[in-house]
Scaffold this motif. Structure first.
Motif, short mmCIF file in Angstrom:
data_model
loop_
_atom_site.label_atom_id
_atom_site.label_comp_id
_atom_site.label_asym_id
_atom_site.label_seq_id
_atom_site.Cartn_x
_atom_site.Cartn_y
_atom_site.Cartn_z
N LEU A 119 1.30 -1.51 0.20
CA LEU A 119 0.18 0.42 -0.11
C LEU A 119 0.96 1.39 -0.66
N THR A 120 1.70 1.46 0.81
CA THR A 120 2.37 2.38 0.94
C THR A 120 3.34 2.43 -0.68
N GLY A 121 4.01 1.23 -1.06
CA GLY A 121 4.74 1.03 -2.50
C GLY A 121 3.48 2.03 -3.95
N VAL A 122 1.73 2.07 -3.41
CA VAL A 122 1.12 2.51 -4.45
C VAL A 122 1.11 3.36 -4.34
N MET A 123 1.37 4.75 -2.71
CA MET A 123 1.11 5.72 -2.25
C MET A 123 2.36 6.80 -3.28
N LEU A 124 3.82 5.30 -2.81
CA LEU A 124 5.19 5.90 -3.34
C LEU A 124 4.77 6.33 -4.85
N ALA A 125 3.54 5.52 -5.93
CA ALA A 125 4.00 5.99 -7.70
C ALA A 125 3.21 7.06 -7.47
N SER A 126 2.73 7.57 -6.88
CA SER A 126 1.79 8.73 -6.86
C SER A 126 3.15 10.39 -7.11
N VAL A 127 3.12 10.69 -7.93
CA VAL A 127 4.61 11.28 -8.40
C VAL A 127 4.32 12.65 -6.79
N PRO A 128 3.33 13.18 -7.05
CA PRO A 128 4.05 14.51 -6.04
C PRO A 128 3.61 13.50 -4.52
N PHE A 129 3.42 13.33 -4.16
CA PHE A 129 3.77 12.30 -2.97
C PHE A 129 5.20 11.84 -3.24
N ASN A 130 4.92 11.81 -4.21
CA ASN A 130 6.97 10.90 -4.37
C ASN A 130 7.63 12.00 -4.33
#
Lengths: 175, 834, 311
Positions: free
Chosen positions: B380-391
């Motif tokens: 789930l945190t990996g999916v979050m990291l796929a979001s560019v602004p969050f990344n």
């Protein structure tokens, strides 16, 4: 097979209690770990316990400390200062850039001498006797006493100098 | 526990020895120190596993040093240089010398047993890979002794890792040692591909294959394609460090981002390469404890294959902050989220498998549950990291540290420890302790979450990764303190496991036959290893033969019915199958213990160490010795044309000369690796052209005439090697292959002479590309020479067609590579015209 | 913002406090994604718990739902949401001012208005509030990464490239930033401060960057200035009106006016300055500047006092 072994160890009610306890502990640890440094319930608790312990040992010895001469405390009293404010002041004036000072954040400079065990020194910079008033004045304007010193006058206020001196005079014992 | 009536319970008791003395003598493990010459998959697999475990403990110790340094702000426990070395080596050892090799060790050990083969298909290659891994690991570790431990991070970003910013040998230790150790991964990949496709028990079609074999097959393909970019990157960087060719130097049209592309083209699949075998172990263990087959076998297979493909399209999400254009950001972001789908399918396959029965809470099961819990958070945190602004916020902060440890410890270490508890009877014949296992689990689980869950917060509170220390008062102090305390608990859990692993070898209870009631073939024999796998290879009718074919367990294992019963003819042999149907196709003759793999690896080790010491003459001599070793290796009588009576499956030919034969499939696998290496080079050339078009022609262009000549000669090479493959072995047909390979190389060399590799990055890369083609041509020439000599010595009969067949495919690939190189060399000319 | 005690001030370097449009929008995204992830996690664990307790006939559509349909919907929402956020972050409604920031091992060179006035400063970036600014990010040596969590996400500084990062600060105050790409020995000691000021103060600050450095007005400071020149400092450091041109080290024209010394690491005061000059290599291992431990005591004090007076 030990299916549900945990349940048998604790029982249903016990398991609930353990869960609630663990959640409460987690919540308080998280709260503490996120709180700003000035808000330190754990530290306060520890120091309260420490103070209580000290009172207890005094009571146990039946021999109140106030009766004995405590030179370190008297020196601090003489300065009208709080030694525990010393480390913060030292960080502010950048003492750690040149000196190793135990208990001061990031103070590991090697330009000047280490100040560990400073209370045991006889002289300040080999010039002034290591007495509270001398130390305070030295901190305010080192070049006044030692014109060739590399230690600059850092516009230290009298109160800060007193706090720092009190702290340095609390550093006993060789490193 | 599944309901097993008394009659279905496995017959216990040891394997009776001396039943078939000739068979057992052929498979005997060499005694005493000569066991070093053993090439048996059991021996090699256990070596991989134990060595990997040692590297794990070293790397774990380094992690504790890191955590101890960070326990308080402004800590002076480690100085900055030591800290950088420690975190670099922690990552390097964990990724390259622990995770991949230990999983390969399990695969090497388990695959033949699960597939119904008597050994892994190329035993000497497995042994060779192990020695490369061991020597490479020792070279990397020895840097500590020379006070030259790598300190540029496991990712070795240029230009920090170039000789300007990292003088000395530290980066060279890393580049040479790791590339050397990677040989093990690549050889194992080719071997696993061939083993899974070519040596399965009769009747084991692809759809009846144990799920672990599917996971390993996909992993092997991913290694074959995923590792080459890093190998090429490492070679380029090492050449830049040693010879000063400017691949990554911006002033010469190079680009530091080229390294990042190559590194993450490897690095992202690497994560799945680590995860998939471990997930395969979960998919194997889980059904055992539920007592029902894996739910959604087809789902899982489809998911794993999909994951393999998708994983190569995500690398740029490690580079979101490098200033990629918005369109790339969005595309890679979307692609990165997509990988959650096959992952989700696998997770739900596992979860719904639980719902099919009444699961038993054994220690391996506990670790599987831990895996589910931790890995889902990491996903789930990996999916979050796929979001560019969050990344952009979380990248290179402790949030990523948290995420990657959730994925890797949750996805790999927990299943691995579970696998140790599950398969330990196989290694030692004894069971590990349930009690200590539970202690290990709960300590690891608790310690893990205290350490890493908090790091999500530490990262969002602004703490970057890879900092040797941090100032106080930024809100990180207490989080780090708790993380460090948690890491000690995690370490205590690991120590309990290691203690149990060491202890149980002596005092654990003896394991019964099929101790967990599993359904896969590796449990057919009683756990105390007889040193050979199958007296007879049974025909299988399902994915869980031990569940669905109760007759297998109803009598002693060595009496089970099957093909090749006790047959040996003094040789080691196993059944080779059709890659898809699993029906017997041939008999594969396997080698006996030999020292050649050790020698070959040792010569490469000498070459690597000599390169480090700048003793290039010795390095050259060592490489010549290596060629001699390989020639010795391949110098064995061809047995094509012989036949063996297998019993139930009738008479089968030995080592068929067929495209579906195991050596040809391995040749294709090798060509896959080589194509990926070459592709990485082409990618580099095209990338540099694209980024710095103005540097294309500065260093000169290849001579078009000679390039065209080389292209023409390449066609001759293809034709002559294909003719030789088609017509069968004749000395006269080797000569044109040899000559055309040499001539092609010469033509290419002359064409390249117009380009000065020291001038620009593109020119330098073109030279490496030509050099790679040159090596391919050299292999063709050496191979042809070797075959010609064999024919001169009368070792080859007309029906011994296998080597020429393989060389034909290799020659085709080499010729195509030359042609591609010619096109690349000619392209700037055409552009110049237009 | 409490804690005058140390340079590290609680809550000034965190992505969880927004002081710029980028950080604020990302924070919303972060919260939404975290809540969604928590819900999904609890749901998956709930299904697992149920699967553990129950023995039942499993149907393939369950895997389809859990593994494909639900993720596809969630991920589509995520991709759309994050792409919209990405677009919103990059959107500005007026022409942004330009500041060029160049990373060095281990400090930051800052040029305000690089096209016209080219005003240099270092290790402290002053930003006008509520006004978009495009940071042109470069590197002179290895890869660094520019990160001020409270104001915006990070962007790498790569040799041979110029990356643009447009930010709009929304709160007046001081915010700490730090290099986020491992860049060598003193990587953890490569920080800086962003000072967000009102538009008027920003204009005044820029004008200040055009004027020459403050005069040495005491005997000691004059001596310090002379020592600065004699010791060879101008080979790397510029002080406008005193020694100009050098670009190897940070511009020192207003060094005493910065809150911090050594790239956001130590409080700016005479004590730290003296210690820094005498022993840089101890405070910041691997820095390009050598330790000037051959200066006499009074000279060292004089330079420290002089530099501290440059505000």
């Amino acid at each position: 097979m030990p299916d549900g072994a945990e349940h048998r160890t604790f029982g249903k009610a016990g398991l609930g209690l353990v869960t609630v306890g663990a959640l409460a502990a987690t919540a308080s640890v998280v709260a503490w770990s996120l709180a700003s440094p000035s808000n330190d319930p754990v530290g306060a608790m520890v120091s309260r316990v420490g103070a209580g312990w000290e009172r207890l040992t005094q009571w146990y010895a039946g021999n109140p400390v106030a009766d004995r001469p405590n030179w370190s405390a008297m020196q601090v009293k003489l300065l009208d200062a709080q030694s525990d404010r010393g480390p913060d002041a030292m960080v502010r004036y950048g003492c750690g850039a040149c000196h190793v000072i135990p208990g001061v954040a990031g103070a590991r400079g090697t330009v000047g001498p280490s100040l560990a065990g400073f209370a045991d020194r006889a002289y300040i910079a080999g010039i002034l006797t290591n007495a509270p008033g001398n130390l305070q004045r030295w901190l305010i304007d080192p070049p006044l006493f030692a014109p060739d010193t590399a230690m600059p006058d850092m516009s230290v206020t009298e109160a800060d100098a007193a706090d720092m001196a009190a702290y340095l005079l609390s550093l006993t014992g060789a490193p | 526990m599944t309901d097993t009536s008394a009659s279905d319970r496995p017959v216990q008791g040891p394997v009776l020895h001396d039943e078939m003395p000739e068979f057992e003598a052929a498979w005997a493990t060499p005694p005493g120190w000569r066991i070093l010459s053993s090439v048996s998959h059991r021996v090699v697999g256990q070596r991989f596993i134990v060595t990997g475990l040692v590297f794990f403990l070293i790397a774990g110790f380094l992690a504790l040093l890191v955590r101890t340094q960070l326990i308080v702000p402004n800590n002076t426990f480690l100085d900055a240089e030591t800290y950088n070395q420690v975190f670099t080596m922690h990552g390097t050892l964990m990724m390259f010398l622990f995770a991949i090799p230990i999983l390969e060790g399990f695969a090497v050990y388990l695959l033949p047993l699960m597939l119904g083969a008597r050994d892994l298909i190329f035993p000497r290659m497995g042994a060779f890979g192990y020695w490369c891994y061991l020597f490479g690991g020792i070279i990397v570790l020895s840097s500590f002794l020379f006070d030259a431990a790598p300190d540029g991070g496991w990712f070795m970003y240029t230009p920090l890792s170039t000789s300007q910013y990292t003088p000395g040998l530290s980066a060279d230790f890393w580049l040479i040692g790791i590339t050397f150790a990677e040989i093990a991964s690549v050889t194992a990949a080719v071997e696993i591909i061939a083993a899974v496709l070519c040596t399965r028990a009769p009747g084991m079609s692809l759809t009846r294959m144990p799920i672990f074999a599917w996971y390993m097959l996909v992993t092997a393909f991913m290694i074959a394609i995923g590792f080459p970019p890093l190998i090429i990157g490492s070679i380029l960087l090492e050449i830049e460090r040693v010879a000063g060719l400017p691949f990554f130097d911006v002033t010469a049209g190079g680009d530091p981002l080229l390294w990042q592309h190559l590194f993450w083209l490897f690095g992202h699949p690497e994560v799945y390469i680590i995860f998939l075998p471990a997930a395969g172990m979960v998919a194997t263990m889980l059904p055992t404890f539920v007592g029902k087959p894996l739910f959604g076998y087809g789902f899982a297979v489809a998911a794993v294959v999909t994951m393999g493909f998708i994983s190569f399209g995500l690398w740029a999400h490690h580079m979101f902050a490098t200033g990629l254009p918005t369109i790339s950001l969005t595309l890679f972001s979307a692609a990165s989220t997509m990988v959650a789908i096959p992952t989700g399918v696998q997770i739900f396959s596992f979860i719904f498998t639980l719902a099919q029965g009444r699961p038993r809470l054994t220690v391996p099961m506990l670790f599987i549950l831990g895996f589910l819990f931790i890995f889902v958070i990491g996903g789930l945190t990996g999916v979050m990291l796929a979001s560019v602004p969050f990344n952009w916020q979380a990248h290179d902060s402790y949030f990523v540290v948290a995420h990657l440890h959730y994925v890797l410890i949750g996805g790999m270490v927990f299943p691995l420890v579970g696998a140790f508890y599950y398969w330990s009877p196989h290694f030692t014949g004894r069971m590990m302790s349930e009690r200590l296992g539970r202690w290990a689990f709960w300590l690891m689980f608790t310690g893990f979450h205290i350490t890493f869950f908090l790091m999500h917060l530490t990262g969002l509170r602004g703490m970057p990764r890879r900092v040797a220390t941090y100032p106080e008062g930024l809100g990180w102090d207490r989080l780090n303190l708790l993380s460090t305390l948690g890491s000690y608990i995690l370490a205590a859990g690991v120590l309990v496991f290691v203690w149990d692993f060491l202890r149980h070898r002596m005092s654990g209870p003896l394991a019964p036959r099929d101790p967990w009631g599993a359904g896969t073939l590796e449990w057919l024999y009683p756990p105390i290893a007889p040193g050979h796998n199958f007296h007879a290879i049974p025909r299988v009718h399902s994915r869980e033969p031990l569940w669905d074919q109760p007759e297998l367990l109803r009598e002693h294992a060595h009496l089970a019915e099957g093909v090749l019963r006790g047959a040996s003819h003094g040789m080691r042999e196993t059944v080779g199958c059709h890659p898809v149907t699993g029906e017997p196709l041939q008999i594969v003759r396997l080698p006996k213990p030999t020292w050649v793999p050790l020698w070959a690896a040792a010569t490469i080790a000498v070459a690597a160490v000599a390169t480090l010491a700048s003793a290039y003459v010795i390095a050259g001599a060592a490489l010549v010795a290596m060629l001699v070793c390989f020639a010795l290796w391949a110098w064995e009588p061809s047995q094509t044309g012989e036949t063996v009576d297998t019993g139930p499956e009738g008479v089968l030919p030995v080592n068929v000369a067929d495209r579906l034969g195991h050596t040809h499939i391995a040749t294709i696998g090798t060509l896959l690796v080589l194509a990926a290496l070459y592709g990485s080079l082409l990618f580099s050339v095209l990338y540099l052209w694209n980024v710095h078009p103005d540097f294309t022609t500065i260093a000169g262009l290849a001579d078009p005439l000679w390039a065209a000549v080389a292209g023409g000669l390449a066609l001759v090479l293809i034709a002559s090697s294909k003719v030789a493959a088609h017509k069968g072995p004749r000395l006269g047909l080797d000569v044109p292959v040899l000559l055309s390979a040499v001539a092609t190389g010469a033509g290419l060399f002359v064409a390249m002479l117009q380009i000065d590799p020291r001038d620009t990055a593109v020119a330098a890369t073109l030279w490496v590309m030509a050099g790679f083609v040159g090596v391919m041509l050299f292999v063709m020439a050496f191979w042809s020479l070797f075959l010609a000599v064999r024919k001169l010595f009368g070792q080859v009969a007309p029906h011994h067609r296998v080597p020429d067949l393989n060389r034909g495919s290799f020659g085709l690939a080499t010729g195509v590579m030359v042609l591609i190189a010619v096109v690349v060399l000619l392209a700037p000319h055409i552009e110049g015209l237009s | 913002m409490n804690g005058e005690t140390t340079l590290g001030r609680f809550d000034t370097q965190t992505a969880l406090v927004g002081a710029g449009t980028g950080a604020e929008m990302t924070l919303v995204l972060t919260v939404v994604m975290t809540v969604a992830a928590a819900v999904i996690f609890v749901a998956v664990m709930g299904v697992a718990w149920w699967a553990w307790r129950r023995e039942t006939n499993v149907r393939p559509w369950w895997v389809w739902t859990g593994g494909v349909v639900v993720p596809v919907i969630t991920l589509a929402l995520l991709v759309v949401g994050s792409s919209l956020t990405l677009a919103a972050i990059g959107e500005v409604d007026e022409e942004p001012a330009v500041i060029e920031v160049t990373g060095h091992q281990y400090w930051w060179d800052v040029i305000h208005d690089p096209r016209d006035r080219s005003l240099r400063d270092a290790n402290e970036i002053v930003l006008p509030v509520d006004q978009p600014v495009t940071l042109r990010l470069k590197s002179e040596d290895v890869i660094h990464s520019f990160w001020v969590p409270s104001i915006s996400g990070k962007m790498d500084m790569i040799p041979g490239r110029t990356n643009a990062l447009t930010v709009t600060a929304t709160r007046i105050g001081r915010f700490r930033g730090q290099c986020a790409e491992f860049c060598g020995l003193s990587h953890p000691l490569m920080a800086f401060e962003v000072v967000v000021v009102s538009t008027e103060n920003y204009a005044a600050y820029l004008d200040g960057l055009e004027t020459e450095a403050r005069d040495a007005d005491t005997l000691q400071r004059t001596r310090g200035r002379d020592v600065f020149i004699e010791a060879g400092c101008p080979a790397c450091h510029a002080i406008r009106g005193v020694a100009e041109g050098a670009r190897i080290g940070p511009d020192l024209t207003r060094v005493g006016g910065r809150a911090s010394l050594g790239a956001g690491m130590w409080a700016m005061n005479v004590g730290n300055l003296a210690g820094w000059i005498a022993d840089v290599q101890d405070m910041k291992p691997g820095a390009q500047m050598p330790s000037y431990n051959h200066l006499s005591g009074p000279d060292l004090r004089a330079v420290a006092h002089y530099l501290e007076s440059l505000k």
